[in-house]
Design an enzyme around this catalytic site. Structure first.
Site, PDB file in Angstrom:
ATOM      1  N   SER A 160       0.836  -1.206   0.000  1.00  0.00           N
ATOM      2  CA  SER A 160       0.000   0.000   0.000  1.00  0.00           C
ATOM      3  C   SER A 160       0.864   1.247   0.000  1.00  0.00           C
ATOM      4  O   SER A 160       1.989   1.241   0.524  1.00  0.00           O
ATOM      5  CB  SER A 160      -0.845  -0.026   1.276  1.00  0.00           C
ATOM      6  N   TYR A 188      -1.977  -0.140  10.196  1.00  0.00           N
ATOM      7  CA  TYR A 188      -2.254  -0.801   8.911  1.00  0.00           C
ATOM      8  C   TYR A 188      -1.020  -0.709   8.000  1.00  0.00           C
ATOM      9  O   TYR A 188      -0.526  -1.714   7.477  1.00  0.00           O
ATOM     10  CB  TYR A 188      -3.474  -0.146   8.239  1.00  0.00           C
ATOM     11  N   LYS A 201       1.976  -3.600   6.471  1.00  0.00           N
ATOM     12  CA  LYS A 201       2.398  -3.754   5.070  1.00  0.00           C
ATOM     13  C   LYS A 201       3.911  -3.549   4.966  1.00  0.00           C
ATOM     14  O   LYS A 201       4.612  -4.273   4.244  1.00  0.00           O
ATOM     15  CB  LYS A 201       1.649  -2.753   4.180  1.00  0.00           C
TER      16      LYS A 201
HETATM   17  N1  UFG Z   1     -12.894  10.941   2.366  1.00  0.00           N
HETATM   18  C1  UFG Z   1     -13.879  11.848   2.707  1.00  0.00           C
HETATM   19  N2  UFG Z   1     -15.113  11.367   3.049  1.00  0.00           N
HETATM   20  C2  UFG Z   1     -15.411  10.030   3.048  1.00  0.00           C
HETATM   21  C3  UFG Z   1     -14.379   9.104   2.677  1.00  0.00           C
HETATM   22  C4  UFG Z   1     -13.144   9.608   2.358  1.00  0.00           C
HETATM   23  O1  UFG Z   1     -13.649  13.053   2.719  1.00  0.00           O
HETATM   24  O2  UFG Z   1     -16.540   9.652   3.372  1.00  0.00           O
HETATM   25  C5  UFG Z   1     -11.560  11.449   1.988  1.00  0.00           C
HETATM   26  C6  UFG Z   1     -10.460  10.920   2.870  1.00  0.00           C
HETATM   27  O3  UFG Z   1     -10.325  11.704   4.026  1.00  0.00           O
HETATM   28  C7  UFG Z   1      -9.269  10.970   1.927  1.00  0.00           C
HETATM   29  C8  UFG Z   1      -9.866  10.700   0.550  1.00  0.00           C
HETATM   30  O4  UFG Z   1     -11.263  10.995   0.697  1.00  0.00           O
HETATM   31  O5  UFG Z   1      -8.715  12.242   1.929  1.00  0.00           O
HETATM   32  C9  UFG Z   1      -9.718   9.267   0.105  1.00  0.00           C
HETATM   33  O6  UFG Z   1     -10.165   8.431   1.151  1.00  0.00           O
HETATM   34  P1  UFG Z   1     -10.307   6.847   1.020  1.00  0.00           P
HETATM   35  O7  UFG Z   1     -10.821   6.342   2.317  1.00  0.00           O
HETATM   36  O8  UFG Z   1     -11.081   6.518  -0.205  1.00  0.00           O
HETATM   37  O9  UFG Z   1      -8.828   6.377   0.762  1.00  0.00           O
HETATM   38  P2  UFG Z   1      -7.510   6.641   1.627  1.00  0.00           P
HETATM   39  O10 UFG Z   1      -6.628   7.515   0.788  1.00  0.00           O
HETATM   40  O11 UFG Z   1      -7.796   7.097   2.988  1.00  0.00           O
HETATM   41  O12 UFG Z   1      -7.012   5.171   1.768  1.00  0.00           O
HETATM   42  C10 UFG Z   1      -6.369   4.502   0.730  1.00  0.00           C
HETATM   43  C11 UFG Z   1      -6.589   3.006   0.872  1.00  0.00           C
HETATM   44  C12 UFG Z   1      -5.989   2.510   2.161  1.00  0.00           C
HETATM   45  C13 UFG Z   1      -4.552   2.954   2.256  1.00  0.00           C
HETATM   46  C14 UFG Z   1      -4.485   4.449   2.109  1.00  0.00           C
HETATM   47  C15 UFG Z   1      -3.111   5.009   2.219  1.00  0.00           C
HETATM   48  O13 UFG Z   1      -7.950   2.720   0.831  1.00  0.00           O
HETATM   49  O14 UFG Z   1      -6.065   1.121   2.197  1.00  0.00           O
HETATM   50  O15 UFG Z   1      -5.031   4.800   0.841  1.00  0.00           O
HETATM   51  O16 UFG Z   1      -2.336   4.606   1.215  1.00  0.00           O
HETATM   52  F1  UFG Z   1      -4.031   2.639   3.436  1.00  0.00           F
END
Ligand code: UFG
Length: 322
Positions: A116, A140, A144
């Site tokens: 990741s 998490y 990894k």
């Molecule tokens: N976000 C919102 N509202 C929501 C969901 C997400 O504003 O309801 C924002 C988050 O704060 C983030 C962006 O949208 O800024 C993307 O969020 P995601 O949850 O879709 O993805 P992440 O970047 O947090 O997570 C992804 C992978 C994880 C991994 C992470 C870091 O899903 O498994 O990238 O590499 F760990």
């Protein structure tokens, strides 16, 4: 090749199984169906097994002449990993050790690992290249990172050859509409907005609008799950041909802020997103963006779905049907 796919009934695992089958590989899915779904199994033989049990892993290897392993099975919620790290070390780290131990016993030396972007932690430079320091900021990401380190040692000591694929933000669904994202709970951005539009999620919140980015919301690198899946097939082919271990980013090198994603969703769906702003989510970094140079040069990987709208369109079709 005959390959064992752990987590083959999950989101990225199932899309990869589909691409592997298209290329004529023989698939054994090993999944405990804790988050995997029967609806996402698109072929191959299925073993209902748990990676916490060395006996169950051993039985799978005894009964099949497996030549390589693709290891997707893992827990993926960053937030939960803060509150319950033990669960993450058990499910993501110990299970990987069990799997590797059994592979070594059976003399299997090819391993594709679902890593990741979380292994990098807070970026010092953007776009992130694979040699950027690894400094995960949540349990998490640490699991990894630890598996990646273990793989380096196992290569040196036992000749295990691996590719660690560092995923950025996987999104979208199979363009044929056969499979798609089915997380429960759903926490990812694009499906959360879509489920909200479909009335299946109460509210949608933008987590933080005070990041040091042009519109104040966090920037991520979204990559279509089918492109991601195809990169696994290439990784398996390259690994067995070159016999050389690698860590490779899988992203698009293009970033979109949360508000840009919301706008793109509105364009694709023709619906207005009723959004609320909330506080930042713990552990969220302002910008995550991959350099995909190594994926392009070493894997010969070319993305087919390069537009965010295409990613959203496939996801929208899927969620409307399910
Ligand atoms: N976000 C919102 N509202 C929501 C969901 C997400 O504003 O309801 C924002 C988050 O704060 C983030 C962006 O949208 O800024 C993307 O969020 P995601 O949850 O879709 O993805 P992440 O970047 O947090 O997570 C992804 C992978 C994880 C991994 C992470 C870091 O899903 O498994 O990238 O590499 F760990």
């Amino acid at each position: 090749m005959k390959v064992l796919v752990t987590g083959g009934a999950g989101y990225i695992g199932s899309h990869t199984v589909k691409e592997l089958l298209k290329k004529g590989h023989e698939i054994i899915i090993f999944d405990n169906f804790s988050s995997g779904r029967k609806e996402l199994v698109c072929g191959g033989e299925v073993i209902h097994g748990d990676l916490r049990s060395k006996e169950e892993i051993k039985a799978a290897f005894e009964n099949h002449k497996i030549e390589a392993v693709l290891h997707f099975a893992a827990l993926i919620q960053v937030g939960e990993s803060y509150t319950n790290p033990q669960k993450y070390y058990l499910h993501n780290l110990i299970t990987s050790l069990n799997l590797l131990e059994t592979m070594l016993k059976f003399g299997i030396k090819y391993f594709i690992f679902s890593s990741s972007a979380a292994v990098y932690g807070i970026p010092q430079r953007i776009p992130l290249e694979e040699d950027h320091p690894l400094n995960p900021i949540n349990p998490y990401g640490t699991t990894k990172f630890m598996v990646e380190r273990i793989l380096q040692d196992y290569d040196r000591a036992y000749g295990l050859k691996y590719v660690s694929l560092r995923y950025f933000n996987a999104a979208g669904a199979d363009p044929d509409g056969q499979i798609g994202e089915m997380h429960d709970p759903e926490t990812h951005l694009i499906p959360s907005i879509l489920l909200h539009l479909l009335g299946k999620k109460d509210n949608f919140q933008v987590f933080g609008n005070d990041f040091p980015t042009p519109d104040g919301t966090a920037i991520r690198d979204y990559i279509h799950v089918t492109d991601l899946a195809r990169a696994h097939v290439l990784a398996l082919e390259r690994l067995t041909a070159e016999n050389q271990s690698q860590a490779i980013n899988l992203g698009s090198s293009r970033g979109y802020s949360v508000l840009e994603v919301v706008k793109a969703v509105e364009k694709v769906t023709g619906k207005k997103v009723n959004l609320k702003f909330g506080p930042r989510r713990q552990g969220d970094v302002p910008v995550l963006l991959a350099s995909s140079q190594k994926a392009e040069s070493w894997l010969g990987w070319q993305r087919e779905f390069s537009e965010l709208e295409e990613i959203i369109e496939t996801a929208w079709k899927w969620h409307q049907k399910h």
